[in-house]
Design a protein around this motif. Sequence first.
Motif, PDB file in Angstrom:
ATOM      1  N   THR A   1       0.955  -1.115  -0.311  1.00  0.00           N
ATOM      2  CA  THR A   1       0.259   0.182  -0.365  1.00  0.00           C
ATOM      3  C   THR A   1       0.730   1.236   0.114  1.00  0.00           C
ATOM      4  O   THR A   1       0.687   2.055  -0.949  1.00  0.00           O
ATOM      5  CB  THR A   1      -1.219  -0.050   1.376  1.00  0.00           C
ATOM      6  N   GLU A   2       2.153   1.495   0.571  1.00  0.00           N
ATOM      7  CA  GLU A   2       2.550   2.198   0.827  1.00  0.00           C
ATOM      8  C   GLU A   2       3.558   2.796  -0.226  1.00  0.00           C
ATOM      9  O   GLU A   2       3.564   3.849  -1.191  1.00  0.00           O
ATOM     10  CB  GLU A   2       3.810   2.226   2.024  1.00  0.00           C
ATOM     11  N   ILE A   3       3.660   1.390  -0.990  1.00  0.00           N
ATOM     12  CA  ILE A   3       4.234   1.662  -2.626  1.00  0.00           C
ATOM     13  C   ILE A   3       3.645   2.092  -3.880  1.00  0.00           C
ATOM     14  O   ILE A   3       4.262   2.993  -4.198  1.00  0.00           O
ATOM     15  CB  ILE A   3       4.817   0.047  -3.316  1.00  0.00           C
ATOM     16  N   THR A   4       2.457   1.820  -4.048  1.00  0.00           N
ATOM     17  CA  THR A   4       1.165   2.892  -4.500  1.00  0.00           C
ATOM     18  C   THR A   4       1.462   3.536  -4.423  1.00  0.00           C
ATOM     19  O   THR A   4       1.086   3.901  -5.110  1.00  0.00           O
ATOM     20  CB  THR A   4       0.342   1.252  -4.168  1.00  0.00           C
ATOM     21  N   HIS A   5       1.503   4.164  -2.358  1.00  0.00           N
ATOM     22  CA  HIS A   5       1.158   5.203  -2.766  1.00  0.00           C
ATOM     23  C   HIS A   5       2.086   6.408  -2.997  1.00  0.00           C
ATOM     24  O   HIS A   5       1.500   7.465  -3.739  1.00  0.00           O
ATOM     25  CB  HIS A   5       0.665   5.633  -1.010  1.00  0.00           C
ATOM     26  N   GLU A   6       2.958   5.778  -3.384  1.00  0.00           N
ATOM     27  CA  GLU A   6       4.457   6.478  -3.713  1.00  0.00           C
ATOM     28  C   GLU A   6       4.732   6.868  -5.389  1.00  0.00           C
ATOM     29  O   GLU A   6       4.777   7.799  -5.679  1.00  0.00           O
ATOM     30  CB  GLU A   6       5.290   6.318  -3.576  1.00  0.00           C
ATOM     31  N   HIS A   7       3.950   5.442  -5.489  1.00  0.00           N
ATOM     32  CA  HIS A   7       3.941   5.530  -6.588  1.00  0.00           C
ATOM     33  C   HIS A   7       3.177   7.042  -7.764  1.00  0.00           C
ATOM     34  O   HIS A   7       2.877   7.336  -8.762  1.00  0.00           O
ATOM     35  CB  HIS A   7       4.071   4.168  -8.133  1.00  0.00           C
ATOM     36  N   ASP A   8       1.945   6.710  -6.571  1.00  0.00           N
ATOM     37  CA  ASP A   8       0.777   7.381  -7.388  1.00  0.00           C
ATOM     38  C   ASP A   8       1.371   9.314  -7.057  1.00  0.00           C
ATOM     39  O   ASP A   8       1.069   9.867  -7.859  1.00  0.00           O
ATOM     40  CB  ASP A   8      -0.489   7.135  -6.501  1.00  0.00           C
ATOM     41  N   THR A   9       1.933   9.380  -6.174  1.00  0.00           N
ATOM     42  CA  THR A   9       2.249  10.448  -5.577  1.00  0.00           C
ATOM     43  C   THR A   9       3.417  11.081  -6.721  1.00  0.00           C
ATOM     44  O   THR A   9       3.470  12.420  -6.691  1.00  0.00           O
ATOM     45  CB  THR A   9       3.256  10.465  -4.563  1.00  0.00           C
ATOM     46  N   GLU A  10       4.221  10.284  -6.646  1.00  0.00           N
ATOM     47  CA  GLU A  10       5.277  10.357  -8.062  1.00  0.00           C
ATOM     48  C   GLU A  10       4.598  11.087  -9.468  1.00  0.00           C
ATOM     49  O   GLU A  10       5.426  12.051 -10.012  1.00  0.00           O
ATOM     50  CB  GLU A  10       6.140   9.084  -7.821  1.00  0.00           C
ATOM     51  N   SER A  11       3.492  10.359  -9.385  1.00  0.00           N
ATOM     52  CA  SER A  11       2.895  10.754 -10.987  1.00  0.00           C
ATOM     53  C   SER A  11       2.447  11.684 -10.788  1.00  0.00           C
ATOM     54  O   SER A  11       2.174  12.440 -11.587  1.00  0.00           O
ATOM     55  CB  SER A  11       1.998   9.731 -11.221  1.00  0.00           C
TER      56      SER A  11
END
Length: 73
Positions: free
Chosen positions: A5-15
């Motif tokens: 979940t944290e990794i997915t959130h980081e990818h969303d934020t980066e996008s």
Amino acid sequence: MHLQTEITHEHDTESRVTVFKAELLKFAALDVSNEELLRDMIHKMINRIDVHDDGSIEISYNFQNPLKQGRSL
């Protein structure tokens, strides 16, 4: 599961940051000597400007700071 979940959130934020940066770069590259083009860009970027009784100004943009979307960092 929590780590995913944290990794997915980081990818969303980066996008979102990438999209935000691209929008800012478009605006920064604007030839300000062309007033009509500048006016059109400002209208696209700014949703509204509120002037409060105390004289403070609040600008609402048509895009959001990607770091303020979702949960707090």
